[in-house]
Structures are given as structure tokens and as C-alpha cells.
Design a protein around this motif. Structure first.
Motif, PDB file in Angstrom:
ATOM      1  N   GLN A  59       0.822  -1.202   0.000  1.00 12.25           N
ATOM      2  CA  GLN A  59       0.000   0.000   0.000  1.00 12.25           C
ATOM      3  C   GLN A  59       0.861   1.259   0.000  1.00 12.25           C
ATOM      4  O   GLN A  59       0.633   2.190  -0.785  1.00 12.25           O
ATOM      5  N   THR A  60       1.848   1.293   0.880  1.00  6.94           N
ATOM      6  CA  THR A  60       2.686   2.477   1.007  1.00  6.94           C
ATOM      7  C   THR A  60       3.498   2.738  -0.261  1.00  6.94           C
ATOM      8  O   THR A  60       3.544   3.866  -0.769  1.00  6.94           O
ATOM      9  N   LEU A 103       0.812 -14.471   1.944  1.00  7.09           N
ATOM     10  CA  LEU A 103       1.505 -13.185   1.814  1.00  7.09           C
ATOM     11  C   LEU A 103       1.256 -12.555   0.447  1.00  7.09           C
ATOM     12  O   LEU A 103       1.037 -11.342   0.336  1.00  7.09           O
ATOM     13  N   VAL A 104       1.280 -13.395  -0.607  1.00  6.77           N
ATOM     14  CA  VAL A 104       1.024 -12.910  -1.969  1.00  6.77           C
ATOM     15  C   VAL A 104      -0.412 -12.388  -2.086  1.00  6.77           C
ATOM     16  O   VAL A 104      -0.658 -11.327  -2.674  1.00  6.77           O
ATOM     17  N   VAL A 105      -1.344 -13.136  -1.521  1.00  9.36           N
ATOM     18  CA  VAL A 105      -2.751 -12.731  -1.569  1.00  9.36           C
ATOM     19  C   VAL A 105      -2.950 -11.367  -0.930  1.00  9.36           C
ATOM     20  O   VAL A 105      -3.580 -10.470  -1.506  1.00  9.36           O
ATOM     21  N   TRP A 106      -2.392 -11.178   0.273  1.00 10.90           N
ATOM     22  CA  TRP A 106      -2.582  -9.896   0.949  1.00 10.90           C
ATOM     23  C   TRP A 106      -1.855  -8.763   0.214  1.00 10.90           C
ATOM     24  O   TRP A 106      -2.302  -7.621   0.246  1.00 10.90           O
ATOM     25  N   GLY A 107      -0.778  -9.069  -0.469  1.00 12.30           N
ATOM     26  CA  GLY A 107      -0.108  -8.067  -1.289  1.00 12.30           C
ATOM     27  C   GLY A 107      -0.986  -7.627  -2.452  1.00 12.30           C
ATOM     28  O   GLY A 107      -1.104  -6.425  -2.749  1.00 12.30           O
ATOM     29  N   GLY A 113      -7.005  -2.892  -3.769  1.00 10.88           N
ATOM     30  CA  GLY A 113      -7.872  -2.186  -2.838  1.00 10.88           C
ATOM     31  C   GLY A 113      -7.358  -0.821  -2.433  1.00 10.88           C
ATOM     32  O   GLY A 113      -8.100   0.168  -2.450  1.00 10.88           O
ATOM     33  N   GLU A 114      -6.077  -0.745  -2.076  1.00 16.90           N
ATOM     34  CA  GLU A 114      -5.520   0.486  -1.530  1.00 16.90           C
ATOM     35  C   GLU A 114      -4.857   1.383  -2.572  1.00 16.90           C
ATOM     36  O   GLU A 114      -4.907   2.606  -2.467  1.00 16.90           O
ATOM     37  N   VAL A 115      -4.230   0.773  -3.574  1.00 11.52           N
ATOM     38  CA  VAL A 115      -3.492   1.549  -4.573  1.00 11.52           C
ATOM     39  C   VAL A 115      -4.401   1.999  -5.719  1.00 11.52           C
ATOM     40  O   VAL A 115      -4.434   3.169  -6.084  1.00 11.52           O
TER      41      VAL A 115
END
Length: 423
Positions: A59-60, A103-107, A113-115
């Protein structure tokens, strides 16, 4: 004409609220299914925290790209595509991939979602109203999302119970979230309008790439935007701690498993319906300034948490603990509802709203990169009340930091207003 314009404004608002209330259900799976994730996916506190930290990292970093793309591409396309992609990722998550897959899924959930989605939604909401409506618009956005959140999340919890509360039940709930967000994505593609063409003084359509890049440069050079970002970051750091009220009540108070899911939904979603309108109305009507409201609310939050830390939790009734934690959560959600509203208060030009919101997201949400892992590791290394006391004390520290930052922001706003008067 005015009546039609007002209807169109609020119709668009409702559609945006529905999308905002469904897109984050999968990335926030831990809100209602924290314990089932541990049991059926084999994840520890630290591993769940790591997945959420990957989410925050993507996200960041991705929000740097959002500074450009949020004002460059049509909100209709970006919103609808991101929703559908989130749903497809959820279908893969329902296969219960290994830890690396998690980890890949949440990335990927973070990217879409965020970007791709979130800064565009914030831009769209800001542009729906003038400076006197910002608190209410963002407040009711949060409240509306809370309504949608709660309906969808309780439906998933019902599916979980209906299917026997085992691994197949968790899989069914994930697929329900996935299907819902895909349907909403299709609705947004049909109902949300494309952005209007940007026209120059000569009446000719301006080059979108140049307009977007000029907006990036202007936004980056505005120091007040960065201070707003830090204000959001301090509040969000406290907000991250709300997640750990769930295992806290289970471990220390012995909360029954049947209450854990329901509490998690109320804690993360239901409180939006209280905190959203409350924060919006107080910011617009009582304080006449979102920043002034945030400073006062941060002081109240710090004092409330200090008092909460010293309560005799081991001997208290579970329902008293639930009321205390939900009360604190309401304070945090009243701030979260309006912490983007200062973007209008610092007089950011409306044509660079997307870039400004993206910058605010960059630093505002960066605590996701470290807060969940920090809190999770505290609990894993210090079992029992000692670990939770460390988490709650850290939350107090972030609230105090927020008081300092909002005080600085108020000074910057006052200086800018004085300069406008002189000019």
C-alpha cells in the motif's frame, strides 16, 4: 435542475458507499474470522501480522504510483476493475494456500484495494461537496460503509455457522465475500459515470498525462498535505490496536467463541455507524474544523486508554470488558471517519484531489507496515495480560504523538488563513 443535481450527487454517493463497504472484506478477514484463520489456515499471531504488514508495505509503495494514476484514469474503470479483481483473488484464497501464498494474496488485495481503488474513492467523495460538507460526507461515508460492512460480514458469519464452523465453513464465507465484491464491481461499471474531460482556457481538451503530472508536482510541494498524512498515521496506529481487543477478550476474559465473531464485526464495522456520523457532525457543526476535533478526540482517547489499562481485567465481567473496548473503539472510529477532511481545510486545489489523497494515504496508512507485526510480536513474546498491557500502552503513545502533530497542523492552517486575508 438543482433537485436533479442533488439526487444525482447522493445517488453517486450511495453507489460509492456500497463499493467501499464490500471491497475490504477479504483483506479484513481477521476482523470476524481471526480465530478460524489460526485454526484452519495454521497461522500464528505473528504470521497474521506479517500478512497485514505485507499489505501495508504494498500500500505504502503503491500509493506513490497512486499520486499519478488517481487523477489520470477514469474513476469508473478504476473502481469497477479493482472490485472484480479483489473477488477473483478471494476465490484463490478460498483454496487455503500456504503461508507464502497468504503473503502474496494480501499483497494483491492491497494493490487493487488500496493503490488502485481507495484514493480514487476519496477523491470522488471530496468532489461531491464544498468545504462546509467535508466532515459530513466523510463521516457518512464511514457510517454507510459500516452498514454495508455489518450486513455483509454478519451474512458471512451466518454462512460460517450454517456450514458447521469448520474449514469448509470458512471457505464458504470467503467465497461469499468474493462473489459479493464481484457483483458490486459489475454494478459500479454500469452505474458510476466516467470522469469529465479536462478543458483548458482555449476550450480544447488538455493532455491527461500532463495534467496528472503537474498535479503530482504541485501536491508534493505542499507541506500541509504531508502533515495531514502524519496526523492520519498517528490515528491509524491506534486503530490497528483495536484488532487485538478480540484475542484480549478471549484470552483474559474468557469470551465464548460464539461471541468472538459477533464482537469482531461490531468492533470493526458496527462502530462505523456510530463514530462516522458523530465525528462528521462534531467536526462540521461543533468544532467547525476537522483538525480541532481530531486533537480533542486524541486527548480523550489517550486518557481513556490509560484508565482502561489500570482496570482489574482478570476479575471483571466479560460484558463490561466488551462495553469498555467498544466505547474506546467508537472514539477511534469518530476520528477515522474524518481524518481525510483536513485536506479541504488546508485549501488543497480540487483539481489535484487525487494526488493529495494519495500522498495522505502514503504516510497515513504506513503503520500497517509495522503496527500489526509490532503488536502481534508483543503478544507472542509476552503471553497473557503483560503483552496486552504493552500493546495498550503503545496505543497511548501513538495518541499523544497525534496530539502533537494536530497542534502543529492547526498552526499551519492558521498561518495559511492569515496569509489569505493579507492577500
Amino acid at each position: 435542475m438543482a433537485k436533479n443535481a442533488n439526487f444525482k450527487k447522493w445517488f453517486t454517493f450511495v453507489i460509492l458507499v456500497i463499493s467501499g463497504g464490500t471491497i475490504f472484506k477479504l483483506s479484513s478477514l481477521k476482523d470476524a474470522f481471526y480465530v478460524p484463520m489460526q485454526e484452519f489456515m495454521g497461522l500464528s499471531h505473528t504470521q497474521i501480522g506479517a500478512a497485514l504488514s505485507v499489505y501495508g508495505l504494498v500500500q505504502t509503495i503503491g500509493n506513490f504510483a497512486s499520486i499519478y494514476i488517481s487523477d489520470r484514469f477514469s474513476k469508473r474503470i478504476m473502481i469497477s476493475v479493482s472490485l472484480v479483481c479483489i473477488g477473483l483473488i478471494g476465490i484463490y484464497l478460498s483454496t487455503f494456500p500456504g503461508y507464502v501464498g497468504i503473503l502474496v494474496v494480501w499483497g494483491l488485495l492491497s494493490f487493487f484495494g488500496e493503490v488502485v481503488y481507495w484514493p480514487v474513492l476519496l477523491k470522488a467523495i471530496r468532489l461531491l461537496g464544498d468545504e462546509t460538507e467535508q466532515g459530513r460526507l466523510f463521516g457518512f461515508l464511514e457510517a454507510g460503509r459500516g452498514v454495508v460492512d455489518t450486513i455483509v460480514a454478519f451474512s458471512a458469519l451466518g454462512i460460517f455457522a450454517l456450514l458447521g464452523k469448520g474449514s469448509a465453513a470458512l471457505r464458504g464465507s470467503i467465497l461469499f465475500f468474493s462473489g459479493t465484491v464481484i457483483v458490486v464491481g459489475i454494478m459500479c461499471y454500469i452505474l458510476v459515470e466516467d470522469d469529465k474531460a479536462i478543458v483548458g482556457k482555449d476550450g480544447k481538451e488538455l493532455n491527461k498525462n500532463k495534467v496528472a503530472m503537474d498535479g503530482v508536482i504541485q501536491a508534493v510541494k505542499t507541506p500541509e498535505i504531508w502533515v495531514v498524512s502524519l496526523t492520519i498515521a498517528s490515528i491509524y496506529s491506534v486503530y490497528c490496536g483495536l484488532t487485538y481487543f478480540i484475542p484480549f477478550l478471549k484470552d483474559i476474559y474468557g469470551m465464548p467463541v460464539t461471541l468472538v465473531g459477533a464482537y469482531g464485526i461490531i468492533n470493526q464495522y458496527g462502530l462505523k455507524m456510530v463514530g462516522g456520523p458523530l465525528g462528521g457532525m462534531l467536526a462540521d457543526k461543533k468544532f467547525k474544523s476537522a483538525t480541532k476535533f481530531l486533537r480533542v478526540a486524541l486527548v480523550v482517547a489517550a486518557i481513556a486508554m490509560v484508565g482502561f489499562i489500570f482496570l482489574p481485567h482478570e476479575t471483571m465481567n466479560v460484558y463490561v470488558g466488551m462495553v469498555c473496548t467498544l466505547g474506546f473503539g467508537a472514539i477511534i472510529f469518530s476520528m477515522r471517519a474524518v481524518f481525510f477532511a483536513p485536506i479541504d481545510e488546508i485549501r488543497v486545489p480540487r483539481h489535484i484531489s487525487g494526488a493529495a489523497m494519495s500522498i495522505a494515504c502514503i504516510f497515513g496508512y504506513c503503520p500497517q507496515m509495522f503496527a500489526f507485526t509490532l503488536y502481534g510480536s508483543m503478544l507472542d513474546k509476552n503471553p497473557g495480560m503483560a503483552g496486552y498491557r504493552m500493546v495498550f500502552t503503545t496505543m497511548v503513545g501513538f495518541a499523544i504523538l497525534g496530539v502533537v502533530i494536530t497542534t502543529l497542523l492547526l498552526k499551519m492552517i492558521k498561518k495559511k488563513q492569515q496569509e489569505e486575508v493579507v492577500a
